[in-house]
Design a protein around this motif. Structure first.
Motif, short mmCIF file in Angstrom:
data_model
loop_
_atom_site.label_atom_id
_atom_site.label_comp_id
_atom_site.label_asym_id
_atom_site.label_seq_id
_atom_site.Cartn_x
_atom_site.Cartn_y
_atom_site.Cartn_z
N LYS A 1 41.46 52.49 48.34
CA LYS A 1 40.65 51.33 48.62
C LYS A 1 39.37 51.77 49.34
O LYS A 1 39.32 52.84 49.94
CB LYS A 1 41.41 50.34 49.50
CG LYS A 1 42.65 49.75 48.84
CD LYS A 1 42.28 48.73 47.77
CE LYS A 1 43.51 48.00 47.24
NZ LYS A 1 43.17 47.04 46.18
N TRP B 1 38.08 48.28 37.60
CA TRP B 1 39.40 48.85 37.85
C TRP B 1 40.18 47.96 38.83
O TRP B 1 41.36 47.68 38.61
CB TRP B 1 39.27 50.27 38.41
CG TRP B 1 40.58 50.79 38.93
CD1 TRP B 1 40.94 51.02 40.22
CD2 TRP B 1 41.74 51.12 38.15
NE1 TRP B 1 42.23 51.47 40.31
CE2 TRP B 1 42.75 51.54 39.04
CE3 TRP B 1 42.02 51.10 36.78
CZ2 TRP B 1 44.00 51.94 38.61
CZ3 TRP B 1 43.29 51.49 36.35
CH2 TRP B 1 44.26 51.91 37.26
N GLN B 2 39.52 47.50 39.88
CA GLN B 2 40.18 46.62 40.84
C GLN B 2 40.59 45.30 40.16
O GLN B 2 41.56 44.66 40.56
CB GLN B 2 39.25 46.33 42.03
CG GLN B 2 38.87 47.54 42.85
CD GLN B 2 40.01 48.01 43.76
OE1 GLN B 2 41.10 47.44 43.75
NE2 GLN B 2 39.78 49.08 44.50
N ASP B 3 39.83 44.91 39.13
CA ASP B 3 40.11 43.67 38.41
C ASP B 3 41.10 43.88 37.27
O ASP B 3 41.29 42.98 36.44
CB ASP B 3 38.80 43.09 37.87
CG ASP B 3 38.89 41.60 37.57
OD1 ASP B 3 39.62 40.90 38.30
OD2 ASP B 3 38.25 41.15 36.60
N ARG B 4 41.69 45.10 37.21
CA ARG B 4 42.72 45.44 36.21
C ARG B 4 42.18 45.33 34.78
O ARG B 4 42.83 44.79 33.88
CB ARG B 4 43.97 44.58 36.38
CG ARG B 4 44.68 44.81 37.70
CD ARG B 4 45.91 43.92 37.84
NE ARG B 4 46.66 44.23 39.04
CZ ARG B 4 46.36 43.76 40.26
NH1 ARG B 4 45.30 42.97 40.42
NH2 ARG B 4 47.09 44.09 41.31
N GLU C 1 33.91 51.55 47.26
CA GLU C 1 32.64 50.92 46.87
C GLU C 1 31.50 51.43 47.77
O GLU C 1 31.72 51.74 48.95
CB GLU C 1 32.73 49.40 46.96
CG GLU C 1 32.96 48.84 48.36
CD GLU C 1 34.42 48.81 48.79
OE1 GLU C 1 34.70 48.30 49.90
OE2 GLU C 1 35.27 49.29 48.02
N TYR D 1 34.34 50.67 39.24
CA TYR D 1 35.37 50.52 40.27
C TYR D 1 35.81 49.06 40.39
O TYR D 1 37.01 48.76 40.55
CB TYR D 1 34.83 51.03 41.59
CG TYR D 1 35.80 51.05 42.74
CD1 TYR D 1 37.00 51.75 42.66
CD2 TYR D 1 35.51 50.38 43.92
CE1 TYR D 1 37.88 51.78 43.74
CE2 TYR D 1 36.38 50.41 45.01
CZ TYR D 1 37.57 51.10 44.90
OH TYR D 1 38.43 51.14 45.97
N ALA D 2 34.84 48.13 40.29
CA ALA D 2 35.18 46.71 40.35
C ALA D 2 36.05 46.31 39.18
O ALA D 2 37.02 45.54 39.33
CB ALA D 2 33.91 45.87 40.38
N LEU E 1 33.72 42.09 46.64
CA LEU E 1 34.87 42.97 46.45
C LEU E 1 35.77 42.94 47.67
O LEU E 1 37.00 42.94 47.57
CB LEU E 1 34.39 44.39 46.16
CG LEU E 1 35.35 45.34 45.45
CD1 LEU E 1 35.72 44.81 44.07
CD2 LEU E 1 34.72 46.73 45.33
#
Length: 563
Positions: free
Chosen positions: A417, A348-351, A420, A345-346, A311
């Motif tokens: 940000k 979400w970060q990956d849209r 994690e 969360y990952a 991440l």
């Protein structure tokens, strides 16, 4: 394999526990199945009510220095560490010092807390112990006398009461004899047991380093221990702890790097090195470290930290997507809310808002007081066009954490940000899985089951059986994470057991679900115990607005005024 926990029961002096009576160590389990449930629900209840295999882990805690002899203060901790080591060497399953310290932290116990029998039970339960070993030691004419008692947690019965003595120089031999009486079936020789110990002078410095009140003193003692035996790898791990607490990650990394591959502490040393590399932003090194560990033994902690590395490395990095590693960690340990949060969360970060919503809902199902999970879930819901539910989740996040309060964040709706969660590799055991037992229940049966578990928890709470009441509430809250009555009762259990901050979080969820005078009073009492009188007074006053006749609110105000 059996695991053993040794602990002194009672008060603490200079950080060490004194012995209290074990005779009230007992746990009451009450199971009642209502006839009103549907057939499917009854089957679910029967599954959830199956007895668990009793644990035989052993918890060993610092022995009481009966005479308060200053020159042997270090032996309180040393006796527990040595006894746990010897029990493990003889084939037992003694709990590590790190697990014991985590249990104290989880229960929010200060170093000088007085331990009741009930607290000892809770510590043992947190680390999954079936036995506790409590002990004492004293000097008589330069002869050391050590007494150890093994107590069964489920019955409170004293299983063994052992006393041994000898000169201080025979410390290792004395503790070994006690351990052998607790683990009589072992064929290990005394030479094999002795070989695991450092020289007694180095061991003394190591223990004094663990107990030192300042980092400088701790580092001095631990370096002296290493000077006494360069292969004393346990001292290197302790140095890592001290340097890491001081945020000196380069020195922490240097402390554990020399641990050799053949050392019994090698895996732990490599894991700690990976954590230091993460902090130093040596992400390629950290990936290689955790990948090697995961390839050798795919533990959820190593897999999780691989996901964290990926991440932080970014989308273009080689080695696999973060979600791949977080999913493997969650599969390996489905009860840990952190792995599920990291997975959501990952995504979400990956849209990928739909995948994020699914896993973040699972995260709050496991831990309804997780403010970060609620906030990221609110963002994912908003992105998916579900504005009303997004607003509710955002409001709950703000109630649970001041970080998300309006006006305290720049771009208050932006997901931060760095949320994690990194794992340190020493995790307390989890309660048994709930979702596997309840997954097939229909929506109507789930509502009935939630009510059933809540009713059963109330009965157990009234009987002061907080452990089993919490188990029933966890079942109810899995089915209905925001069930106000369940959260209120869970908060009362937390408060009665000294977990004040957990209680505050539970009561905030109650008030978010529906404002009542009782919930405000409960939150006010939690704030009072947290030594925040202004917040406590505000809650009592709000309770009186809702219910001017509230006797509990008036009593809370009186306690705050010292009347």
């Amino acid at each position: 394999m059996r695991r053993i926990l040794a602990l002194p029961l009672g008060k603490v002096s200079r950080g060490f526990l004194t012995v209290a009576s074990p005779h009230s160590l007992c746990v009451l389990l009450v199971l009642c199945v209502p006839v009103a449930l549907g057939a499917d629900a009854i089957r679910q209840v029967a599954s959830a009510s199956e007895p668990q295999t009793s644990s035989a882990r052993i918890l060993v805690m610092p022995f009481e220095n009966v005479s308060r002899e200053g020159r042997i203060f270090w032996l309180s901790e040393a006796s527990a560490v040595l006894l746990a080591d010897d029990l493990n060497a003889l084939g037992g399953d003694a709990i590590t010092r790190q697990e014991r310290l985590q249990a104290f932290e989880r229960l929010q116990l200060p170093p000088a807390a007085a331990l009741t029998d009930a607290t000892v039970i809770r510590i043992g339960q947190l680390v999954g112990a079936g036995q506790v070993v409590v002990g004492s030691l004293l000097l008589e004419n330069e002869s050391m006398v050590i007494r150890a008692r093994s107590i069964a947690l489920d019955t409170g019965r004293v299983l063994m009461d052992i006393t041994d003595r000898g000169p201080l120089t025979d410390l290792f031999a004395i503790v070994e004899r006690i351990a052998r009486r607790m683990e009589p079936a072992s064929t290990k020789s005394s030479a094999e047991i002795e070989a695991q110990h450092a020289p007694i002078a180095a061991f003394e410095d190591y223990i004094k380093g663990l107990l030192a009140e300042t980092p400088a003193n701790a580092i001095n003692y631990l370096n002296r221990a290493l000077a006494g035996q360069r292969s004393f790898d346990r001292a290197r791990l302790a140095l890592w702890d001290v340097y890491t607490e001081e945020s000196d990650y380069a020195q922490a990394l240097a402390a554990v790097t020399p641990v050799r591959d053949e050392s019994p502490w090698a895996r732990r040393a490599r894991f700690l090195a990976g954590l230091s590399q993460l902090e130093l932003k040596k992400l390629d090194d950290a990936f290689a470290t955790f990948k090697t560990l995961a390839d050798a033994q795919p533990t959820p902690t190593a897999l999780n930290n691989l996901g964290v590395v990926q991440l932080r490395r970014g989308a273009t990095s080689h080695g696999g997507l973060p979600a791949y590693y977080f999913k493997k960690a969650a599969d390996a340990d489905p009860d840990d809310a952190d792995y599920v949060f990291n997975l959501g969360y990952a995504y979400w970060q990956d849209r990928d808002p739909q995948a994020a919503i699914y896993w973040l809902r699972e995260a709050v199902r496991r831990n309804p007081a997780d403010a970060d999970a609620h906030f990221v879930l609110s963002a994912a819901l908003a992105s998916a066009g579900n504005a009303p539910e997004a607003a509710r989740e955002r409001e709950l996040a703000r109630r649970l954490s001041s970080v998300y309060e309006s006006g305290k964040r720049t771009g208050s709706d932006a997901v931060p940000k760095g949320l994690e969660r990194v794992k340190n590799g020493v995790e307390l055991p989890h309660a048994r899985r709930i979702e596997a037992q309840l997954a097939t229940a229909g929506q109507r049966d789930q509502a009935e089951l939630a009510t059933f578990y809540l009713d059963r928890a109330r009965r157990l709470f009234q009987q002061e059986d907080d452990r089993d009441a919490a188990v029933e509430l966890n079942h109810a809250l899995y089915l209905s994470p925001y069930l106000a009555d369940a959260q209120l009762l869970l908060g009362r259990i937390h408060l009665r057991n000294g977990r004040v901050h957990d209680a505050i979080a539970a009561f905030k969820i109650v008030l978010w679900s529906g404002e009542t005078a009782d919930a405000h009073v409960a939150l006010g009492e939690a704030y009072r115990q947290a030594k925040d009188p202004d917040a406590a007074r505000a809650e009592a006053e709000r309770a009186l607005v809702l219910d001017p006749a509230s006797a509990d609110a008036k009593q809370l105000l009186a306690r705050l005024e010292g009347r």
